[in-house]
Design a protein around this motif. Structure first.
Motif, PDB file in Angstrom:
ATOM      1  N   GLY A  15      68.237  43.441  34.742  1.00  0.00           N
ATOM      2  CA  GLY A  15      69.129  43.047  35.812  1.00  0.00           C
ATOM      3  C   GLY A  15      69.264  44.066  36.929  1.00  0.00           C
ATOM      4  O   GLY A  15      69.791  43.743  38.004  1.00  0.00           O
ATOM      5  N   ALA A  16      68.787  45.271  36.689  1.00  0.00           N
ATOM      6  CA  ALA A  16      68.880  46.330  37.692  1.00  0.00           C
ATOM      7  C   ALA A  16      67.796  46.175  38.755  1.00  0.00           C
ATOM      8  O   ALA A  16      66.931  45.289  38.675  1.00  0.00           O
ATOM      9  CB  ALA A  16      68.773  47.691  37.022  1.00  0.00           C
ATOM     10  N   SER A  17      67.857  47.066  39.739  1.00  0.00           N
ATOM     11  CA  SER A  17      66.890  47.055  40.836  1.00  0.00           C
ATOM     12  C   SER A  17      66.206  48.411  40.941  1.00  0.00           C
ATOM     13  O   SER A  17      66.787  49.449  40.581  1.00  0.00           O
ATOM     14  CB  SER A  17      67.585  46.744  42.164  1.00  0.00           C
ATOM     15  OG  SER A  17      68.165  45.458  42.154  1.00  0.00           O
ATOM     16  N   LEU A  18      65.000  48.380  41.450  1.00  0.00           N
ATOM     17  CA  LEU A  18      64.262  49.590  41.785  1.00  0.00           C
ATOM     18  C   LEU A  18      63.503  49.336  43.072  1.00  0.00           C
ATOM     19  O   LEU A  18      63.088  48.200  43.342  1.00  0.00           O
ATOM     20  CB  LEU A  18      63.260  49.964  40.691  1.00  0.00           C
ATOM     21  CG  LEU A  18      63.773  50.601  39.410  1.00  0.00           C
ATOM     22  CD1 LEU A  18      62.628  50.732  38.405  1.00  0.00           C
ATOM     23  CD2 LEU A  18      64.400  51.953  39.661  1.00  0.00           C
ATOM     24  N   ARG A  19      63.292  50.398  43.832  1.00  0.00           N
ATOM     25  CA  ARG A  19      62.417  50.299  44.985  1.00  0.00           C
ATOM     26  C   ARG A  19      61.278  51.284  44.817  1.00  0.00           C
ATOM     27  O   ARG A  19      61.498  52.500  44.775  1.00  0.00           O
ATOM     28  CB  ARG A  19      63.156  50.570  46.297  1.00  0.00           C
ATOM     29  CG  ARG A  19      62.272  50.268  47.510  1.00  0.00           C
ATOM     30  CD  ARG A  19      62.960  50.471  48.828  1.00  0.00           C
ATOM     31  NE  ARG A  19      63.056  51.870  49.213  1.00  0.00           N
ATOM     32  CZ  ARG A  19      63.208  52.286  50.473  1.00  0.00           C
ATOM     33  NH1 ARG A  19      63.277  51.396  51.454  1.00  0.00           N
ATOM     34  NH2 ARG A  19      63.317  53.572  50.741  1.00  0.00           N
ATOM     35  N   LEU A  20      60.093  50.754  44.734  1.00  0.00           N
ATOM     36  CA  LEU A  20      58.898  51.589  44.635  1.00  0.00           C
ATOM     37  C   LEU A  20      58.380  51.896  46.034  1.00  0.00           C
ATOM     38  O   LEU A  20      58.425  51.040  46.921  1.00  0.00           O
ATOM     39  CB  LEU A  20      57.817  50.888  43.828  1.00  0.00           C
ATOM     40  CG  LEU A  20      58.207  50.408  42.435  1.00  0.00           C
ATOM     41  CD1 LEU A  20      56.978  49.817  41.733  1.00  0.00           C
ATOM     42  CD2 LEU A  20      58.833  51.500  41.617  1.00  0.00           C
ATOM     43  N   SER A  21      57.896  53.110  46.199  1.00  0.00           N
ATOM     44  CA  SER A  21      57.305  53.537  47.459  1.00  0.00           C
ATOM     45  C   SER A  21      55.851  53.927  47.232  1.00  0.00           C
ATOM     46  O   SER A  21      55.502  54.449  46.171  1.00  0.00           O
ATOM     47  CB  SER A  21      58.061  54.733  48.039  1.00  0.00           C
ATOM     48  OG  SER A  21      59.413  54.414  48.289  1.00  0.00           O
ATOM     49  N   CYS A  22      55.043  53.704  48.242  1.00  0.00           N
ATOM     50  CA  CYS A  22      53.642  54.110  48.211  1.00  0.00           C
ATOM     51  C   CYS A  22      53.358  54.817  49.534  1.00  0.00           C
ATOM     52  O   CYS A  22      53.193  54.163  50.565  1.00  0.00           O
ATOM     53  CB  CYS A  22      52.744  52.899  48.039  1.00  0.00           C
ATOM     54  SG  CYS A  22      50.973  53.254  48.199  1.00  0.00           S
ATOM     55  N   ALA A  23      53.347  56.137  49.478  1.00  0.00           N
ATOM     56  CA  ALA A  23      53.099  56.934  50.671  1.00  0.00           C
ATOM     57  C   ALA A  23      51.602  57.182  50.810  1.00  0.00           C
ATOM     58  O   ALA A  23      50.958  57.661  49.872  1.00  0.00           O
ATOM     59  CB  ALA A  23      53.849  58.251  50.581  1.00  0.00           C
ATOM     60  N   ALA A  24      51.075  56.853  51.971  1.00  0.00           N
ATOM     61  CA  ALA A  24      49.636  56.966  52.195  1.00  0.00           C
ATOM     62  C   ALA A  24      49.305  58.132  53.116  1.00  0.00           C
ATOM     63  O   ALA A  24      50.061  58.444  54.037  1.00  0.00           O
ATOM     64  CB  ALA A  24      49.100  55.675  52.797  1.00  0.00           C
ATOM     65  N   SER A  25      48.178  58.748  52.832  1.00  0.00           N
ATOM     66  CA  SER A  25      47.614  59.759  53.720  1.00  0.00           C
ATOM     67  C   SER A  25      46.114  59.531  53.780  1.00  0.00           C
ATOM     68  O   SER A  25      45.518  58.984  52.853  1.00  0.00           O
ATOM     69  CB  SER A  25      47.930  61.174  53.229  1.00  0.00           C
ATOM     70  OG  SER A  25      47.420  61.384  51.936  1.00  0.00           O
ATOM     71  N   GLY A  26      45.531  59.919  54.891  1.00  0.00           N
ATOM     72  CA  GLY A  26      44.097  59.706  55.064  1.00  0.00           C
ATOM     73  C   GLY A  26      43.741  58.329  55.578  1.00  0.00           C
ATOM     74  O   GLY A  26      42.560  58.035  55.785  1.00  0.00           O
ATOM     75  N   VAL A  79      54.316  51.874  52.066  1.00  0.00           N
ATOM     76  CA  VAL A  79      54.519  50.501  51.619  1.00  0.00           C
ATOM     77  C   VAL A  79      55.541  50.519  50.489  1.00  0.00           C
ATOM     78  O   VAL A  79      55.546  51.439  49.661  1.00  0.00           O
ATOM     79  CB  VAL A  79      53.195  49.880  51.128  1.00  0.00           C
ATOM     80  CG1 VAL A  79      53.410  48.457  50.634  1.00  0.00           C
ATOM     81  CG2 VAL A  79      52.170  49.898  52.254  1.00  0.00           C
ATOM     82  N   TYR A  80      56.392  49.499  50.456  1.00  0.00           N
ATOM     83  CA  TYR A  80      57.460  49.449  49.471  1.00  0.00           C
ATOM     84  C   TYR A  80      57.354  48.176  48.622  1.00  0.00           C
ATOM     85  O   TYR A  80      56.804  47.165  49.044  1.00  0.00           O
ATOM     86  CB  TYR A  80      58.823  49.443  50.164  1.00  0.00           C
ATOM     87  CG  TYR A  80      59.071  50.650  51.026  1.00  0.00           C
ATOM     88  CD1 TYR A  80      58.886  50.599  52.398  1.00  0.00           C
ATOM     89  CD2 TYR A  80      59.491  51.847  50.458  1.00  0.00           C
ATOM     90  CE1 TYR A  80      59.106  51.704  53.197  1.00  0.00           C
ATOM     91  CE2 TYR A  80      59.719  52.966  51.251  1.00  0.00           C
ATOM     92  CZ  TYR A  80      59.531  52.887  52.617  1.00  0.00           C
ATOM     93  OH  TYR A  80      59.751  53.993  53.389  1.00  0.00           O
TER      94      TYR A  80
END
Length: 124
Positions: A15-26, A79-80
């Motif tokens: 029931g909880a929430s999470l926010r995933l992040s994807c930090a890009a370089s290059g 990107v999230y």
């Protein structure tokens, strides 16, 4: 050299929430379609969500529709994946990936660069 770094995973209750992040370089994420996949122990990697290069087309696996939201912040080159109402069956390592060419968004083989993944564990 392309590098994708996922973060935001963790151990949460159902029931909880999470926010995933994807930090890009290059690379510049706004120039490519981006996707999220996940892999649970003993299972194949499966599609979760994708956003087209233009951002006009967004795709989700059926079980993610209405609960997950993929988005992109071009200024942060990130990107999230916002995940709400998490379920124990969402437990997996989550990966972000870059899709450089044409092909079906749902197929992992059409993605060219991958991050190292972030663990999401949902307890019941």
């Amino acid at each position: 050299q392309v590098q994708l770094v996922e973060s935001g995973g963790g151990l949460v209750q159902a029931g909880a929430s999470l926010r995933l992040s994807c930090a890009a370089s290059g690379l510049t994420v706004s120039n490519y379609a981006m996707g999220w996949f996940r892999q649970a122990p003993g299972k194949e990697r499966e599609f979760v969500a994708a956003i087209s290069r233009s951002g006009e087309s967004i795709y989700y696996r059926d079980s993610a529709k209405g609960r997950f939201t993929i988005s992109r912040d071009n200024a942060k080159n990130t990107v999230y994946l916002q995940m709400n109402a998490l379920k124990p069956e969402d437990t997996a390592v989550y990966y972000c990936a870059v899709k450089r060419g044409s092909g079906y968004y749902l197929l992992a083989l059409n993605y060219n660069d991958w991050g190292q993944g972030t663990q999401v564990t949902v307890s019941s």
